[in-house]
Design an enzyme around this catalytic site. Sequence first.
Site, short mmCIF file in Angstrom:
data_model
loop_
_atom_site.label_atom_id
_atom_site.label_comp_id
_atom_site.label_asym_id
_atom_site.label_seq_id
_atom_site.Cartn_x
_atom_site.Cartn_y
_atom_site.Cartn_z
CD GLU A 17 -2.54 1.13 2.89
OE1 GLU A 17 -3.65 1.86 2.94
OE2 GLU A 17 -2.25 0.23 3.75
CE LYS B 146 -7.10 0.45 3.80
NZ LYS B 146 -6.31 1.61 4.49
CB CYS C 246 -4.02 -1.51 4.86
SG CYS C 246 -2.96 -1.51 6.08
#
Length: 266
Positions: free
Chosen positions: A41, A113, A152
């Site tokens: 990321e 995300k 993540c």
Amino acid sequence: MVQIAVAQLAPGQDKERNLADAARLVAGAAGRGARLVVLPEYAMFTAPKMDERFAETAEPLDGPFVSGLLRLAREHGAYVVAGVNETVDVPGRASNTLVAAAPSGEIAATYRKLHLFDAFGFTESDFVHPGDTAAAPETFEVDGVVFGLQTCYDVRFPEITRRLVDAGADVLALPAAWVPGPLKEDHWRTLVRARAIENTIYVAAAGQCAPAGAGNSMIVDPMGVTVAALGEGTGIASGEVSPARIAEVRGKNPALALRRFGVSPL
């Protein structure tokens, strides 16, 4: 079977240097036969503190950094997944976006995300615009194996992975910049293995290493077995993902077939 790799590095504020570091790792992974390489990321830009720089340095998906990823994919004949901060039409914000660059020189899939890291003293949402929960999961195929993307902190929300599995994913590509802290490395390893076990899929988790990330990149199989892993430093871990192994595990543990609840956005 498909050979894949997770590449662990410590990107900083120099985007050209970050791309050069990524290029060396992709070349090394492709040299081992990897058909897909997962980078962390925020591989494009990372600063010690999340602030307005993440929006100021953002680029469109046809900008220099993603163009560089596409060039790497073409040169090495491998798919490359990496996290970038993408420009959006929201003042002072960027999107925390994953890009899957294909050997054809085209973008195979993107993911923005959904769950921003507003935890453990951080507020990612101050500078990042979340993805659209109504967007259908994007997947892409490499030699008959289907890959899905998430980022993540998303790993703490099991329904995100389950949606990808429902969309046909055999492997979860999980770039991260997992922030170090008390018990955080244990959380990371536990959550990555849990997502693999409960969904009977592979997880290819690539993290940043120090100073921003906790490292511990790994490839985990559908039974929760760690196929390959890294510690705290820069490096590459590679392994095979096998549809036959997925079928074998699902024959023993048909949890997906036995479930009685689905997943939908709130």
